[in-house]
Design an enzyme around this catalytic site. Structure first.
Site, mmCIF file in Angstrom:
data_model
loop_
_atom_site.group_PDB
_atom_site.id
_atom_site.type_symbol
_atom_site.label_atom_id
_atom_site.label_comp_id
_atom_site.label_asym_id
_atom_site.label_seq_id
_atom_site.Cartn_x
_atom_site.Cartn_y
_atom_site.Cartn_z
ATOM 1 N N GLU A 184 0.829 -1.208 0.000
ATOM 2 C CA GLU A 184 0.000 0.000 0.000
ATOM 3 C C GLU A 184 0.867 1.263 0.000
ATOM 4 O O GLU A 184 0.445 2.321 -0.456
ATOM 5 C CB GLU A 184 -0.917 -0.010 1.233
ATOM 6 C CG GLU A 184 -2.350 0.346 0.918
ATOM 7 C CD GLU A 184 -3.294 0.214 2.113
ATOM 8 O OE1 GLU A 184 -2.839 0.266 3.272
ATOM 9 O OE2 GLU A 184 -4.501 0.077 1.882
ATOM 10 N N HIS A 213 7.050 -27.150 -1.591
ATOM 11 C CA HIS A 213 6.399 -28.247 -2.303
ATOM 12 C C HIS A 213 5.306 -27.743 -3.233
ATOM 13 O O HIS A 213 4.484 -28.515 -3.723
ATOM 14 C CB HIS A 213 5.830 -29.257 -1.296
ATOM 15 C CG HIS A 213 6.915 -29.869 -0.462
ATOM 16 N ND1 HIS A 213 7.422 -31.118 -0.695
ATOM 17 C CD2 HIS A 213 7.629 -29.360 0.574
ATOM 18 C CE1 HIS A 213 8.396 -31.362 0.173
ATOM 19 N NE2 HIS A 213 8.542 -30.312 0.959
ATOM 20 N N LYS A 235 -13.992 0.602 -4.084
ATOM 21 C CA LYS A 235 -15.094 1.047 -3.204
ATOM 22 C C LYS A 235 -16.159 1.774 -4.014
ATOM 23 O O LYS A 235 -17.356 1.531 -3.853
ATOM 24 C CB LYS A 235 -14.565 1.992 -2.120
ATOM 25 C CG LYS A 235 -13.671 1.313 -1.106
ATOM 26 C CD LYS A 235 -13.260 2.304 -0.014
ATOM 27 C CE LYS A 235 -12.158 1.719 0.851
ATOM 28 N NZ LYS A 235 -11.579 2.694 1.771
HETATM 29 O O1 PA5 Z 1 -3.491 1.292 6.114
HETATM 30 C C1 PA5 Z 1 -4.575 1.794 5.868
HETATM 31 O O2 PA5 Z 1 -4.752 3.021 5.897
HETATM 32 C C2 PA5 Z 1 -5.774 0.954 5.533
HETATM 33 O O3 PA5 Z 1 -5.438 -0.387 5.461
HETATM 34 C C3 PA5 Z 1 -6.839 1.120 6.597
HETATM 35 O O4 PA5 Z 1 -6.295 0.764 7.840
HETATM 36 C C4 PA5 Z 1 -8.050 0.268 6.302
HETATM 37 O O5 PA5 Z 1 -8.556 0.601 5.064
HETATM 38 C C5 PA5 Z 1 -9.114 0.460 7.364
HETATM 39 O O6 PA5 Z 1 -9.455 1.805 7.497
HETATM 40 P P1 PA5 Z 1 -10.239 2.332 8.747
HETATM 41 O O7 PA5 Z 1 -9.368 2.175 9.944
HETATM 42 O O8 PA5 Z 1 -10.527 3.776 8.459
HETATM 43 O O9 PA5 Z 1 -11.495 1.510 8.865
#
Ligand code: PA5
Length: 450
Positions: free
Chosen positions: A291, A312, A426
């Site tokens: 990310e 394996h 989303k």
């Molecule tokens: O690292 C990040 O920002 C994302 O993985 C969020 O943690 C994830 O989308 C969850 O978001 P939120 O804590 O707003 O529900």
């Protein structure tokens, strides 16, 4: 004191030492940008100083809540997705009994931690509810934004389940919310309902939040020592934020090595573990790096395997597939337990030559042999080693990865603290579900799916 070591001798046939050394000045600059908050995404750098800021009051409050949950519940449900659950799960699974889910309570009398809101599977939720019908439980909802669909659906369902099971008053005592200090739907609900809350600081993104209550509360409920975890992170912070050479700074060494390999035509990093309990640490690492780096059509693709299991299966690809891979092996020097291979009189399987050896000694030679075989097959490797798995070493590892990830994002010249790409799915999901305001996209997408 830190005892994490990065070994890059496995790069020898692929990248020369000068290429690695040439990263030094750039890394010193990026280290400065992170500390002085002058680089990309500089409003999300609160994680850098977290190990110094977790104060005694916060630790005591979390430990009190953990004791309360342990008295009231056999099962503790952590609702969250991405950075709001992976860090806690990574640490808990690394430390707990490999078969914890089979025990009625954890073998140390602590609640078993289970996870919800990390998928939208109806069957998963139905199976969880079946268990929760029969057992005492408490839950924590973790969402910084307070509006993420997956945890919001799970919380709707489980809050109602908890209220039906215990009544509203008792249910309220069994819910802890971890969210933004002042805004968001979850914050509003928590205030209205009077839930105990903890804060995700504004300047800490989800995937960098394991040293906030997001990680610390679940880890404490699972019965692990969060003081040692934070102490390990603090020791690593002191090292990686100050040391200025590749030899002295393990984050510099890791970042220089992985970026040198990327530039040399190896865009896929395969994180390897030899302990199944580390699988979720790889999942957390994948989120952190994927990310943070995968944007602007750039970035090292983070993949993961568990050896020897995957030798394996995926082992074939690693040995002889497309030569775009390098490996990073998380190597643990000592196991916590001790089992040896027994001697058998008839030696039917021909294994008496290893009788009397510890299983870990066999695992070690599997690891060493695989490293050499993969180098011979054109797959260079980096080794990150820890003497053993405990709260202190995991604290070091977490901070090491976080700081490395931020440095590496800057080397790639991307903002390692945003995630604009996760919005695309989303929007489509909301449009297909007919969310008000998405009417035009709803029509277009449904047409495309015909
Ligand atoms: O690292 C990040 O920002 C994302 O993985 C969020 O943690 C994830 O989308 C969850 O978001 P939120 O804590 O707003 O529900």
């Amino acid at each position: 004191m830190t005892n994490l070591n990065v070994d890059i001798r496995g790069l020898k046939n692929f990248v020369d030492e000068k290429t690695i050394a040439a990263f030094t000045s750039e890394l010193v600059l990026h280290q400065g940008s992170l500390l002085n908050k002058t680089g990309k995404g500089n409003d999300f750098l609160g994680w850098i100083t977290l190990p110094d800021e977790v104060d005694a009051n916060l630790i005591e409050s979390i430990e009190n809540d953990a004791r309360y949950v342990a008295r009231a519940a056999d099962i503790y449900v952590v609702i969250g997705i991405g950075g709001s659950y992976l860090g806690a799960r990574a640490i808990i699974e690394a430390l707990q009994n490999n078969f914890a889910p089979l025990l009625s309570r954890d073998h140390r009398g602590k609640p078993l931690v289970v996870y919800a809101g990390n998928n939208i599977s109806e069957d998963y939720m139905a199976d969880l509810i079946k268990i929760l019908d029969q057992r005492d439980y408490a839950l924590t909802i973790i969402s910084k934004s307070g509006t993420t669909t997956e945890p919001a659906i799970a919380f709707r369902i489980l809050r109602k389940h908890l209220e039906d099971k215990y009544g509203k008053e008792e249910a309220r005592r069994r819910i802890i919310a971890i969210t933004d200090q002042s805004k968001g739907a979850l914050k509003r609900l928590a205030v209205a309902e009077g839930y105990k809350t903890y804060v995700v600081p504004d300047d800490v993104g989800g995937r960098y939040s394991v040293l906030t209550p997001v990680g610390l509360l679940p880890i404490a409920v699972a019965g692990f020592d969060i003081r040692q975890f934070v102490a390990g992170a603090k020791a690593m912070k002191e090292l990686v934020t100050t040391a200025k050479t590749i030899d002295d700074n393990p984050a510099f060494k890791y970042v220089a090595a992985r970026n040198a390999l990327y530039r040399a035509g190896k865009p896929v990093e395969v994180m390897v573990n030899y302990q199944p309990s580390l699988t979720y640490l790889t999942e957390w690492w994948k989120q952190l790096f994927g990310e943070s780096e995968g944007k602007e059509n750039k970035g090292i693709f983070p993949a993961g395997v568990s050896f020897t299991t995957d030798l394996h299966s995926m082992g074939q690809y690693v040995q002889e597939g497309l030569r775009i891979l390098f490996e990073t092996v998380l190597s643990i020097e000592q196991p916590q337990k001790n089992i040896t291979v027994p001697l058998e009189e008839d030696d039917a399987d021909g294994l008496n030559f290893i009788a009397g050896k510890r299983i870990s000694a066999v695992n070690r030679e599997a690891e060493r042999g695989t490293l050499l075989a993969h180098i011979d097959g054109g797959v260079p490797n980096i080794i990150i080693s820890l003497p053993e798995i405990n709260e202190y070493t995991l604290g070091q590892l977490v901070y090491f990865y976080e700081f490395s990830c931020a440095l590496s994002g800057y080397v790639l010249d991307v903002n390692p603290f945003d995630q604009p790409g996760v919005e695309a799915y989303k929007k489509n999901m909301f449009a297909l579900l007919g969310k008000p305001g998405f009417e035009k996209q709803t029509e277009e997408l449904r047409e495309r799916l015909k």
